[in-house]
Design a protein around this motif. Structure first.
Motif, short mmCIF file in Angstrom:
data_model
loop_
_atom_site.label_atom_id
_atom_site.label_comp_id
_atom_site.label_asym_id
_atom_site.label_seq_id
_atom_site.Cartn_x
_atom_site.Cartn_y
_atom_site.Cartn_z
N TRP A 61 -26.20 -42.89 40.83
CA TRP A 61 -24.85 -42.42 40.54
C TRP A 61 -24.58 -42.74 39.06
CZ3 TRP A 61 -19.74 -44.39 43.26
CH2 TRP A 61 -18.71 -43.48 42.97
N ARG A 72 -16.60 -35.88 33.58
CA ARG A 72 -16.43 -35.56 35.00
C ARG A 72 -15.36 -34.50 35.14
NH1 ARG A 72 -18.02 -37.12 39.78
NH2 ARG A 72 -16.67 -36.94 41.58
N THR A 89 -22.27 -43.16 36.90
CA THR A 89 -20.90 -43.49 36.55
C THR A 89 -20.90 -44.73 35.66
OG1 THR A 89 -18.68 -43.90 37.47
CG2 THR A 89 -20.54 -44.93 38.59
N ASN A 142 -12.41 -41.70 40.05
CA ASN A 142 -12.60 -40.45 40.75
C ASN A 142 -11.63 -40.25 41.90
OD1 ASN A 142 -14.84 -40.28 39.13
ND2 ASN A 142 -16.09 -41.43 40.57
#
Length: 518
Positions: free
Chosen positions: A18, A237, A20, A502
């Motif tokens: 991931w 994002r 992030t 998110n």
């Protein structure tokens, strides 16, 4: 200073694959803290069962065991740093909360580090790691605890209904949890709320690959070649609150002033389709593409990075763009204060300022940064800053000791300490039963790891404390839950809001932008 080597345990809320910020930045931090061999470093990351991996990790990447995931993480890291990392890796049980788009810790994750090894803890996103924490206080477990605030949660709350109430409650809870669990808090920028015992300092660097790209671009410029052949772009994002609302709104309003501008947007996210449809309605040429690694060759030739977002604490993509030698146009906002030292950072005030800064950036060539400026973007420099502001240099940390029992501390007579203890106790009670945890927004079954997680992590064998068995409820437990509800009044509205950048941000489509682009 004694000869005992420091042991720094870095706990974070996400892990590769991931991509992030809380997966990538703590990983680089661990690698560079351990690089000189002066200290022992352990990176503690979440382990997800297969069903949750499929919901989180991109490209259908899954792992059958923690060892397999660790091998992937080390391969990814060493491919970018060029050296073999010496830090240890441990996993804590986690579950993915689909509604919050966030990984939550399961059980008391302080126990991942044995008591005899508990020296210094770094909590990447201390709010996230303590909202639902039920177990030892971090300051009681570790000799010194440093929190690093990654996310501007208040900014996201302010975009919702009842924003003032939720922001007030969230600010209160975050502040007191930081006081209870952290000796020191590092805010990456002044864009975040105030915290007790905090300091503002950007302790993040960029992937060395971006600096290498920047060096090649500077060589092209010095040789008289055209280094940048493309115009403007943005990567992030793809949710409205990550700058897309502001960017598309500005491009829509000022399409005449920006006539001829062509813009490329890259990203993945819940609002990809909506943003793509909105971009097609603009009178300027704005193309929308799926996300890619920012170091991908497709980005090398862009000259201008347009980023009007004000929800970040420190935008990693902005730092990466500067490292690659590009001109960055961004808002005059606390989240961008660190970047103002670089000649290729162009900040603006107001909408008219955006137009002026954008046109000027497109008309000029990027300046060539000095070696000292380039060093400021590196992880070597970020690590130096971290050790300094976290007070981990020299004899300072050795003067600290693990927090003794509150009953034995004379300082407990201090009013702030008494309130801290009371808040910590109420939080401990409220977070100790599934009923109250679920009422406060925690994912079901996050009080203790289930048998599947225990089996995959070997928790029963390794820790020997029966983690797979949840405590039985009782009438006394119900009474404690009732007591815990006192703090729940303050806790529920704030904790249940997105546990990550998110969380629900994709649902925040503001009426103004939709009216402009309808």
């Amino acid at each position: 200073m004694d000869r005992k080597q420091q042991h720094i345990a870095i706990f974070t809320t996400a892990s590769l694959p991931w991509l992030t910020g809380t997966a990538v930045n703590p990983l680089f931090r661990a690698a560079y803290l351990a690089k000189d061999g002066e200290r022992r470093v352990t990176l503690v990351i979440p382990w997800l069962s297969l069903i949750h991996q499929k919901q989180v990790y991109p490209g259908n990447i899954t792992f059958a065991s923690p060892k397999e995931q660790e091998a992937y993480v080390r391969w990814w890291l060493e491919d970018r740093t060029g050296f073999t990392s010496t830090f240890d890796t441990r996993f804590y049980p986690g579950k993915f909360a689909a509604d919050k788009k966030s990984i939550l810790a399961v059980g008391d994750i302080t126990e991942i580090i044995p008591d005899e090894e508990a020296d210094i803890a770094v909590l990447e996103e201390p709010e996230h790691l303590t909202w639902f924490h039920h177990g030892k206080r971090w300051k009681a477990k570790f000799r010194f605890v440093v929190g690093i605030v990654h996310t501007n949660y208040l900014e996201y709350v302010k975009r919702e209904k009842n924003d003032r109430l939720q922001a007030f409650l969230l600010e209160f809870v975050n502040s007191w949890l930081a006081r209870v669990h952290c000796h020191k808090v590092i805010r990456l920028s002044a864009a975040t709320q105030e915290y007790p015992n905090s300091i503002v300092c950007n302790v993040h660097g960029v992937n060395p690959k971006f600096l290498e790209i920047g060096e090649k671009k500077m060589e092209q410029q010095q040789n008289g070649n055209k280094a940048f052949t493309k115009g403007a772009y943005y990567i992030g994002r793809m949710v409205w609150s990550k700058g897309y609302e502001e960017l598309l709104g500005l491009l829509n309003i000022y399409h005449k002033e920006l006539a001829g501008l062509e813009m490329d947007l890259y990203g993945n996210g819940e609002d990809f389709d909506q943003i793509q449809r909105a971009a097609k309605k603009l009178k300027l040429v704005v193309r929308v593409y799926p996300g890619r690694d920012h170091a991908d060759p497709i980005f090398h030739d862009y000259k201008v990075f347009l980023n009007p977002s004000t929800t970040d604490v420190v935008c990693t993509a902005t730092a990466e763009a500067l490292a690659m030698g590009k001109i960055v146009v961004c808002a005059n906002h606390p989240s961008n204060d660190f970047f103002k030292q670089f000649p290729n950072c162009r900040t603006y005030d107001g909408r008219n300022g955006f137009v002026e800064a954008t046109l000027k950036a497109l008309a000029e060539e990027p300046a060539q940064p000095t070696d000292a400026q380039t060093h400021q973007l590196s992880w070597e420099s970020a690590t130096e800053r971290f050790l300094q502001v976290a007070e981990l240099v020299g004899d300072v940390v050795t003067k600290r000791s693990k927090s003794p029992s509150r009953h034995l501390e004379s300082e407990s007579l201090n009013s702030k300490r008494i309130i801290e203890d009371a808040f910590g106790y109420l939080h401990y009670v409220a977070s100790g039963f599934e009923t109250s945890r679920r009422a406060l927004g925690a994912i079901p079954g996050s009080l203790q790891p289930d048998e599947q997680l225990c089996k995959e992590l070997g928790l029963v064998t390794e820790l020997g404390k029966g983690h797979c068995h949840r405590p039985n409820g009782s009438w006394f437990g119900s009474v404690l839950v009732l007591v815990g509800s006192v703090i729940g009044v303050l806790f529920v509205k704030s904790v249940t809001l997105k546990l990550s950048v998110n969380a629900r941000v994709g649902s925040n489509k503001h009426a103004l932008l939709r009216l402009h682009l309808a």
